[in-house]
Motif scaffolding. Structure first.
Motif, PDB file in Angstrom:
ATOM      1  N   ASP A  32       0.818  -1.222   0.000  1.00  0.00           N
ATOM      2  CA  ASP A  32       0.000   0.000   0.000  1.00  0.00           C
ATOM      3  C   ASP A  32       0.852   1.273   0.000  1.00  0.00           C
ATOM      4  OD1 ASP A  32       1.066  -0.485   2.406  1.00  0.00           O
ATOM      5  OD2 ASP A  32      -0.789  -0.263   3.566  1.00  0.00           O
ATOM      6  N   LEU A  33       2.135   1.130  -0.229  1.00  0.00           N
ATOM      7  CA  LEU A  33       2.988   2.325  -0.266  1.00  0.00           C
ATOM      8  C   LEU A  33       2.666   3.194  -1.476  1.00  0.00           C
ATOM      9  CD1 LEU A  33       6.446   0.707   0.591  1.00  0.00           C
ATOM     10  CD2 LEU A  33       5.110   2.267   2.034  1.00  0.00           C
ATOM     11  N   ASP A  34       2.973   4.469  -1.364  1.00  0.00           N
ATOM     12  CA  ASP A  34       2.879   5.351  -2.525  1.00  0.00           C
ATOM     13  C   ASP A  34       3.852   4.863  -3.581  1.00  0.00           C
ATOM     14  OD1 ASP A  34       1.000   7.005  -1.611  1.00  0.00           O
ATOM     15  OD2 ASP A  34       2.348   8.678  -1.100  1.00  0.00           O
ATOM     16  N   GLY A  35       3.464   5.054  -4.846  1.00  0.00           N
ATOM     17  CA  GLY A  35       4.385   4.637  -5.910  1.00  0.00           C
ATOM     18  C   GLY A  35       4.204   3.187  -6.316  1.00  0.00           C
ATOM     19  N   ALA A  74       8.856  -8.509  -0.633  1.00  0.00           N
ATOM     20  CA  ALA A  74       8.329  -7.339   0.064  1.00  0.00           C
ATOM     21  C   ALA A  74       8.650  -6.073  -0.723  1.00  0.00           C
ATOM     22  CB  ALA A  74       8.953  -7.233   1.454  1.00  0.00           C
ATOM     23  N   LEU A  75       7.849  -5.050  -0.470  1.00  0.00           N
ATOM     24  CA  LEU A  75       8.120  -3.733  -1.035  1.00  0.00           C
ATOM     25  C   LEU A  75       8.596  -2.864   0.124  1.00  0.00           C
ATOM     26  CD1 LEU A  75       4.956  -3.457  -3.290  1.00  0.00           C
ATOM     27  CD2 LEU A  75       7.175  -4.496  -3.775  1.00  0.00           C
ATOM     28  N   LEU A  76       9.708  -2.228  -0.089  1.00  0.00           N
ATOM     29  CA  LEU A  76      10.325  -1.498   1.019  1.00  0.00           C
ATOM     30  C   LEU A  76      10.153  -0.005   0.843  1.00  0.00           C
ATOM     31  CD1 LEU A  76      13.656  -3.534   0.969  1.00  0.00           C
ATOM     32  CD2 LEU A  76      11.517  -4.083   2.179  1.00  0.00           C
ATOM     33  N   GLY A  77      10.104   0.708   1.971  1.00  0.00           N
ATOM     34  CA  GLY A  77       9.985   2.152   1.921  1.00  0.00           C
ATOM     35  C   GLY A  77       9.201   2.632   3.126  1.00  0.00           C
ATOM     36  N   ALA A  78       9.289   3.948   3.402  1.00  0.00           N
ATOM     37  CA  ALA A  78       8.580   4.488   4.545  1.00  0.00           C
ATOM     38  C   ALA A  78       7.166   4.878   4.144  1.00  0.00           C
ATOM     39  CB  ALA A  78       9.335   5.694   5.093  1.00  0.00           C
ATOM     40  N   ALA A  87      12.805 -12.980  -2.902  1.00  0.00           N
ATOM     41  CA  ALA A  87      12.919 -14.070  -1.934  1.00  0.00           C
ATOM     42  C   ALA A  87      14.373 -14.492  -1.730  1.00  0.00           C
ATOM     43  CB  ALA A  87      12.080 -15.255  -2.383  1.00  0.00           C
ATOM     44  N   ASP A  88      15.202 -14.356  -2.793  1.00  0.00           N
ATOM     45  CA  ASP A  88      16.601 -14.754  -2.636  1.00  0.00           C
ATOM     46  C   ASP A  88      17.446 -13.662  -1.985  1.00  0.00           C
ATOM     47  OD1 ASP A  88      16.907 -12.853  -4.578  1.00  0.00           O
ATOM     48  OD2 ASP A  88      17.398 -14.245  -6.186  1.00  0.00           O
ATOM     49  N   GLY A  89      16.766 -12.610  -1.511  1.00  0.00           N
ATOM     50  CA  GLY A  89      17.482 -11.595  -0.763  1.00  0.00           C
ATOM     51  C   GLY A  89      17.903 -10.380  -1.572  1.00  0.00           C
ATOM     52  N   ARG A  90      17.882 -10.512  -2.904  1.00  0.00           N
ATOM     53  CA  ARG A  90      18.284  -9.360  -3.702  1.00  0.00           C
ATOM     54  C   ARG A  90      17.339  -8.197  -3.457  1.00  0.00           C
ATOM     55  NH1 ARG A  90      18.768 -11.457  -9.777  1.00  0.00           N
ATOM     56  NH2 ARG A  90      17.404 -13.097  -8.973  1.00  0.00           N
ATOM     57  N   GLU A  91      17.887  -6.975  -3.544  1.00  0.00           N
ATOM     58  CA  GLU A  91      17.033  -5.784  -3.458  1.00  0.00           C
ATOM     59  C   GLU A  91      17.175  -4.966  -4.729  1.00  0.00           C
ATOM     60  OE1 GLU A  91      17.233  -3.336  -0.013  1.00  0.00           O
ATOM     61  OE2 GLU A  91      16.829  -5.009   1.348  1.00  0.00           O
ATOM     62  N   LEU A  92      16.038  -4.578  -5.287  1.00  0.00           N
ATOM     63  CA  LEU A  92      16.058  -3.780  -6.510  1.00  0.00           C
ATOM     64  C   LEU A  92      15.529  -2.395  -6.173  1.00  0.00           C
ATOM     65  CD1 LEU A  92      14.200  -6.428  -8.695  1.00  0.00           C
ATOM     66  CD2 LEU A  92      16.679  -6.168  -8.463  1.00  0.00           C
ATOM     67  N   GLU A  93      16.320  -1.385  -6.459  1.00  0.00           N
ATOM     68  CA  GLU A  93      15.851  -0.027  -6.177  1.00  0.00           C
ATOM     69  C   GLU A  93      14.671   0.320  -7.080  1.00  0.00           C
ATOM     70  OE1 GLU A  93      18.652   3.204  -6.047  1.00  0.00           O
ATOM     71  OE2 GLU A  93      20.213   1.755  -5.481  1.00  0.00           O
ATOM     72  N   ALA A  94      13.717   1.050  -6.549  1.00  0.00           N
ATOM     73  CA  ALA A  94      12.539   1.368  -7.364  1.00  0.00           C
ATOM     74  C   ALA A  94      11.885   2.669  -6.905  1.00  0.00           C
ATOM     75  CB  ALA A  94      11.526   0.236  -7.271  1.00  0.00           C
ATOM     76  N   ASP A  95      11.632   3.564  -7.888  1.00  0.00           N
ATOM     77  CA  ASP A  95      10.830   4.750  -7.602  1.00  0.00           C
ATOM     78  C   ASP A  95       9.367   4.489  -7.922  1.00  0.00           C
ATOM     79  OD1 ASP A  95      13.214   6.395  -7.111  1.00  0.00           O
ATOM     80  OD2 ASP A  95      13.578   6.017  -9.241  1.00  0.00           O
ATOM     81  N   LEU A  96       9.168   3.423  -8.721  1.00  0.00           N
ATOM     82  CA  LEU A  96       7.803   3.064  -9.140  1.00  0.00           C
ATOM     83  C   LEU A  96       7.731   1.543  -9.217  1.00  0.00           C
ATOM     84  CD1 LEU A  96       5.013   3.913 -10.510  1.00  0.00           C
ATOM     85  CD2 LEU A  96       6.198   3.621 -12.679  1.00  0.00           C
ATOM     86  N   VAL A  97       6.643   0.971  -8.673  1.00  0.00           N
ATOM     87  CA  VAL A  97       6.437  -0.472  -8.823  1.00  0.00           C
ATOM     88  C   VAL A  97       5.081  -0.684  -9.478  1.00  0.00           C
ATOM     89  CG1 VAL A  97       6.085  -2.656  -7.610  1.00  0.00           C
ATOM     90  CG2 VAL A  97       7.853  -1.064  -6.827  1.00  0.00           C
ATOM     91  N   VAL A  98       5.096  -1.433 -10.579  1.00  0.00           N
ATOM     92  CA  VAL A  98       3.833  -1.741 -11.250  1.00  0.00           C
ATOM     93  C   VAL A  98       3.516  -3.206 -11.005  1.00  0.00           C
ATOM     94  CG1 VAL A  98       2.597  -1.784 -13.435  1.00  0.00           C
ATOM     95  CG2 VAL A  98       4.376  -0.058 -13.050  1.00  0.00           C
ATOM     96  N   MET A  99       2.346  -3.462 -10.445  1.00  0.00           N
ATOM     97  CA  MET A  99       1.943  -4.852 -10.264  1.00  0.00           C
ATOM     98  C   MET A  99       1.059  -5.245 -11.421  1.00  0.00           C
ATOM     99  SD  MET A  99       1.091  -5.936  -6.510  1.00  0.00           S
ATOM    100  CE  MET A  99       1.941  -5.298  -5.087  1.00  0.00           C
ATOM    101  N   ALA A 100       1.533  -6.197 -12.204  1.00  0.00           N
ATOM    102  CA  ALA A 100       0.740  -6.674 -13.338  1.00  0.00           C
ATOM    103  C   ALA A 100       0.755  -8.184 -13.289  1.00  0.00           C
ATOM    104  CB  ALA A 100       1.333  -6.141 -14.637  1.00  0.00           C
ATOM    105  N   VAL A 101       0.132  -8.718 -12.261  1.00  0.00           N
ATOM    106  CA  VAL A 101       0.216 -10.158 -12.046  1.00  0.00           C
ATOM    107  C   VAL A 101      -1.095 -10.863 -12.368  1.00  0.00           C
ATOM    108  CG1 VAL A 101       2.068 -10.097 -10.359  1.00  0.00           C
ATOM    109  CG2 VAL A 101      -0.285  -9.753  -9.612  1.00  0.00           C
ATOM    110  N   GLY A 102      -2.028 -10.135 -12.936  1.00  0.00           N
ATOM    111  CA  GLY A 102      -3.259 -10.813 -13.321  1.00  0.00           C
ATOM    112  C   GLY A 102      -4.481  -9.984 -12.991  1.00  0.00           C
TER     113      GLY A 102
END
Ligand code: SRM
Ligand code: FAD
Ligand code: SF4
Ligand code: FES
Lengths: 813, 123
Positions: A123-126, A213-217, A226-241
């Motif tokens: 539910d984070l912004d972005g 998980a989606l990280l941020g304040a 799940a494998d621990g990697r973190e990807l920086e993101a200013d925008l996340v688009v969920m297009a999973v169905g």
């Protein structure tokens, strides 16, 4: 006038509004219509959100029905008001802001909701989904400010979103759970090619990657896998169905499973309530593409208008990806789960992959990557269940390589130059068609025909025009599954013929009334077809309607470009005599016929006869024993023969005699399209029998009967039907073949496309394997011929009843 | 076989000499047309299924095809040469085609069809 019934539509999207449009076309005054739409605007083309995101189109380009559209049709639109309750007992709906509306009938078209994964931080912004204009606006705002985007989901929507954001300058990573992209539409090789070309465009693609998980304040900052990697993101688009949006229906107590359950008329378990679009579940299936929804809309409108006799029986769908420069198509059982044969063409270096799955000689699925120019063709073969047994080994090379000797070479439609001519008949080039599609908002083949005339004549370019539609509109375009007879009706040719036979319909007005023709007068397309179907169904009984015939058949002569006519007398089997030739010469002289020409059908054409003189010309020809050659009709034309064993040193059979007997048997028959026959005395085939509708070739042991040939626009050689010993047998097969064609082909469909559609195996079964069936067909043919064989020229040359057709009414001034 | 062609029919509507009678309505087939040979070329006189009558110059705006020979439906005719559809009332090609055909005033009285040939036909 009684108070109009009230129709309330919930959902202002593509399926709901298409239903309303179809309904207005059928019954403009039946309902007072109220529409609720949760979005604050008119109806727009949701599909084109992808090109809007990518910057290929603006929001203003994708509006389908603006607010004026509703106002002009007297529709009350509550835009921006979401319906929150349906009171089925009192038959009212209520919106979030308290607006209420009563209904007599209710249409649910609430579409789907994007699936939001229940992840920490969702539910984070972005964090956005990709479904409507608001989503696109959010993404564009983020693209303007931010640099990095992560798209969760490597399906159709996810990839279109990723491509769009990439084109807007963002660094995009696609995170996909499965082993390959678009696994619900593509097999592994095609998916690998797709991945390669998306990576070449700068997208980063992570497969078998699970988001944890989606990280941020307040605003999203990164995505953790799940494998621990973190990807920086200013925008996340969920297009999973997506999942059908059915909460409202379920709360109202309507029977729902995955979607709102509807029957073949799109009615829910409450007979006052219908549902269409992505929210509806029909025969256990929900759909997420527009083509099936448009089919549903048509049927639903039909029932809402109370002209209901159509049924929705489910759809076959296909997928394309709308990423400029990526050609990708998939349909049917593309994974070959049901155990067919896979025909595969692979050129990894060239980036081309084609797989066509064939089961029991029918196409059951296809995946095309890199070159999808034959997509519509494969899709059509698949939907129509065409027998491809005979073209199997050429199938992969595309339509241009199948029985199309005249053209050759693949139509790389996408690569075609704008100035390249597509429709030779009407001189229309590619650029004109594409411009008409985009500037006039055309969706269908019929619309392109009406606006550009392309493909409206011989139709040989139809495939290319359909591909241009597909190319220009993206996945938005899909050829209708079965085409209605014409714009006056939703029924197909087959449905109309069945209705005529089963309900004993015997006149044109009766047929149109019974089938609820939209236009009681019909049009120039359906009237000739109906006239033929009635004539064929009720031989001797049906009274031909001259006003429903094209001028050539009404006047029994061919109209020429200057308004004069041509006269072609029958020359049986191409054999004539000095007396006949003299009579023709005399007529030509006496009536000052401007041109006399030998035709390609072994006859003589008298060209340039004014209409008023036709009866007199015919009368003179009749006196020498010459009759109409039906050179003007959808009818039996010629039987071309060679000299045969009587004279020829190679001849093994008397082809001339057989040809004359065939022509005497068959002349006068009206057929769905013209029929030409030929008889050659030996396999050297001087009568060109192998490009005739029915050709016969003499061999030592008897005769070979060949069917389904065509010269003309698209050359097709005949296929062997069977071998027989005697002339009598040839005559029986010929009559039976013609009768089967007369009874089952669509009007204006020649034997070649008819046989391609139904398959030679079918024709063989009806004529060769089923002896009784063949004899019955032949008997029906003879019966019909008894009533059909009278010379139309003689009738008109003598009877004053026909003078009105040929003489001017008056001379004035 | 020859029904005599009506030469210079002079019957007039009421007292108005401008209207020229061209023959009985019954001589025009329903959903059909007959040709009247006029001073400025052939005129096609159409009769629709609801017995309305229209007169147009017998020349298609596309390439001059004889409209009188086309299939008539509703208030329209499909040109026999290349299938343009012409609206009989408006004397104009139906969209998406464009073009106009000159119209002539026409009326039916006591079963007789009259044409007004004065001046130029209405554009
Ligand atoms: C007169 C003739 C040309 C000639 O001078 O030789 C001719 C003339 C016309 N042909 Fe043809 N065709 C003529 C033989 C052919 C042949 C050759 C043959 O029959 O052996 C073919 C190719 C064979 C075939 O049909 O498979 C042929 C394929 C066509 C086609 C394309 C048909 C197709 O399925 O692709 C058309 C267009 C159509 O029917 O829609 C056509 C249409 C026409 C029309 C009727 C165009 C029209 O709609 O007005 C022309 C009428 C001219 C007239 O007023 O007489 N004509 N036409 C030939 C008449 C033969 C006869 O004695 O009846
Ligand atoms: C980005 C994108 C690309 C696509 N590309 C393609 C493609 O290439 N080819 C293809 O065939 N399909 C494509 N689709 C799918 C296609 O757009 C949908 O199948 C189609 O729009 C569904 O139509 P619908 O009427 O069922 O739903 P919608 O078009 O979603 O309409 C439903 C409407 O109902 C409204 N609504 C919902 N609940 C209520 C309520 N309670 N009260 C009032 N209003 C309500 C919603 O706000 C919405 O406006 C794409 C979809 C997206 C999002
Ligand atoms: S090929 Fe046939 S249709 Fe074409 S111009 Fe010649 S006669 Fe006419
Ligand atoms: S001349 Fe009438 S359509 Fe071409």
């Amino acid at each position: 006038m009684s108070e109009r019934e009230k129709l309330v539509v919930i959902g202002n999207g593509m399926a709901g509004m298409r239903t309303v449009e179809e309904l207005l076309a059928l019954a403009p005054d039946r309902y007072r219509i109220t529409v609720f739409g949760a979005e604050p605007c008119g109806n727009y083309n949701r599909i084109l959100l992808s090109p809007v995101l990518a910057g290929d189109k603006g929001l203003q380009d994708i509006l389908l029905n603006d607010l004026d559209w509703y106002a002009e049709r007297g529709i009350t639109l509550h835009a921006g008001r979401e319906v929150t309750a349906i009171d089925r007992a009192r038959r009212r709906v209520r919106a979030a802001d308290g607006t209420e509306a009563p209904y007599d009938r209710l249409l649910l078209a609430t579409g789907s909701l994007p699936v939001v994964l229940p992840l920490p931080g969702a539910d984070l912004d972005g964090v956005v989904t990709f479904r409507d204009i608001a989503d696109v606006e959010r993404m564009l705002a983020a693209a303007a400010g931010g640099r990095r985007a992560v798209v969760i989901g490597g399906g159709l929507l996810g990839l279109e979103a990723a491509n769009g954001l990439g084109r807007r300058g963002m660094e995009v990573t696609v995170v996909h759970l499965a082993q390959s992209l678009m696994e619900r539409q593509l097999d592994a090789p095609a998916a690998a090619l797709l991945r390669r070309s998306l990576e070449a465009r700068g997208l980063r693609i992570l497969l078998e990657a699970q988001t944890e998980a989606l990280l941020g304040a307040e605003r999203v900052r990164a995505v953790r896998l799940a494998d621990g990697r973190e990807l920086e993101a200013d925008l996340v688009v969920m297009a999973v169905g997506i999942r059908p949006n059915i909460a409202l229906a379920r709360d109202a107590g309507l029977h729902c499973e995955r979607g709102v359950v509807v029957d073949d008329t799109l009615q829910t378990f409450d007979p006052r309530i219908y549902a269409v679009g992505e929210c509806a579940q029909h025969r256990k299936t929900t759909y997420g593409l527009v083509a099936p929804l448009f089919e549903q809309a048509k049927v639903c409108a039909n029932h809402l208008a109370f002209v209901g006799c159509t049924r929705y029986t489910g759809s076959v769908t296909s997928t394309r990806l709308k990423v400029t420069g990526v050609e990708l198509f998939s349909a049917g059982d593309y994974l070959n789960a049901e155990g067919g044969d896979e025909l595969v063409y692979q050129d990894p270096a060239g980036g081309i992959y084609k797989k066509v799955v064939v089961r029991g000689n029918r196409v059951s699925g296809a995946v095309l990557y890199g070159d999808s120019s034959d997509a519509s063709w494969y899709f059509q073969l698949m939907r129509e269940g065409t027998d491809v047994g005979e073209i199997r080994e050429r199938l992969l090379f595309g339509q241009a390589h199948v029985g199309d000797a005249g053209h050759g070479g693949a139509h790389a439609v996408a690569a075609m130059d704008d100035a390249a001519e597509v429709c030779g008949c009407n001189g229309v080039c590619k650029g004109e068609i594409v411009r008409a599609i985009t500037s006039k908002g055309l969706f269908t083949l019929e619309e392109v025909r009406a606006h550009t005339k392309a493909s409206s004549s011989c139709g040989s370019c139809t495939g290319i025009v359909e591909q241009l539609l597909a190319l220009t509109l993206g996945g938005d375009y899909s050829a209708p599954e079965v085409k209605p007879l014409c714009g006056c009706t939703g029924f197909t040719h087959e449905e109309v013929r069945r209705a005529i036979a089963e309900n004993g319909l015997k006149t044109l007005p009766e047929t149109m009334r019974f089938l609820e023709w939209r236009n009681p007068d019909g049009c120039q397309a359906c009237r000739p077809a109906l006239n033929y179907y009635l004539l064929c169904a009720w031989p001797g009984e049906y009274r031909d309607d001259g006003q429903s015939r094209f001028i050539n058949e009404r006047a029994h002569a061919n109209i020429q470009r200057d308004g004069t006519y041509s006269v072609v007398p029958r020359i049986w089997g191409g054999v004539t005599s000095p007396a006949e030739l003299r009579a023709i010469a005399d007529v030509a002289e006496r009536f000052e016929v401007p041109a006399v020409k030998l035709t390609g059908g072994q006859r003589i054409d008298l060209l340039g006869v004014p209409k008023e003189r036709l009866p007199a010309v015919w009368h003179a020809l009749n006196q020498a024993g010459l009759v109409s050659g039906h050179a003007y009709g959808k009818a039996v034309r010629t039987v071309k023969t060679c000299v045969g064993s009587e004279w020829c040193r190679f001849g093994t059979q008397d082809s001339t005699t057989l040809g004359i007997r065939m022509e005497k048997l068959c002349w006068g028959a009206w057929t769905p399209h013209k029929v030409k026959m030929g008889v050659s005395g030996c396999p050297r085939n001087c009568a060109e029998a192998t490009i005739k509708d029915l050709g016969v070739i003499g061999v030592d042991s008897g005769w070979e009967i060949q069917v389904g040939g065509n010269g003309g626009v698209k050359v097709r050689a005949t296929e062997l039907l069977c071998r027989v010993k005697t002339m009598e047998e040839v005559l029986e097969y010929t009559g039976a073949f013609l009768q089967l064609y007369r009874e089952e082909a669509r009007y204006l469909e020649r034997t070649a496309p008819w046989i391609e559609r139904v398959g030679l195996a079918y024709v063989r079964r009806r004529l060769v394997e089923e002896d009784d069936g063949r004899r019955a067909l032949y008997a029906r043919f003879l019966d019909s011929q008894r009533r059909a064989q009278s010379d139309p020229w003689a009738e008109r040359a003598q009877a004053p009843a026909h003078t009105g057709e040929f003489l001017p009414l008056a001379r004035v001034g | 076989m020859n029904e005599p062609v009506r030469e210079r029919v002079t019957a007039a509507v009421g007292a108005d000499p401008a209207w020229v009678g061209i023959g009985p309505l019954a001589a025009i087939p329903v959903r059909g047309a007959r040709v009247v040979q006029g001073p400025g070329g052939d005129i096609a006189v159409f009769r629709t299924s609801d017995d309305r009558v229209f007169a147009l110059l017998d020349r298609c705006p596309h390439k001059g095809g004889p409209l009188s020979q086309g299939i008539v439906f509703d208030c329209r005719v499909a040109c026999p040469l290349h299938n343009w559809v012409i609206d009989l009332e408006a004397g104009a090609a139906c969209a998406p085609d464009e073009g106009r055909v000159p119209r002539f005033p026409v009326r039916v009285e006591d079963g007789i069809v009259y044409l007004d040939l004065r001046g130029r036909p209405e554009p």
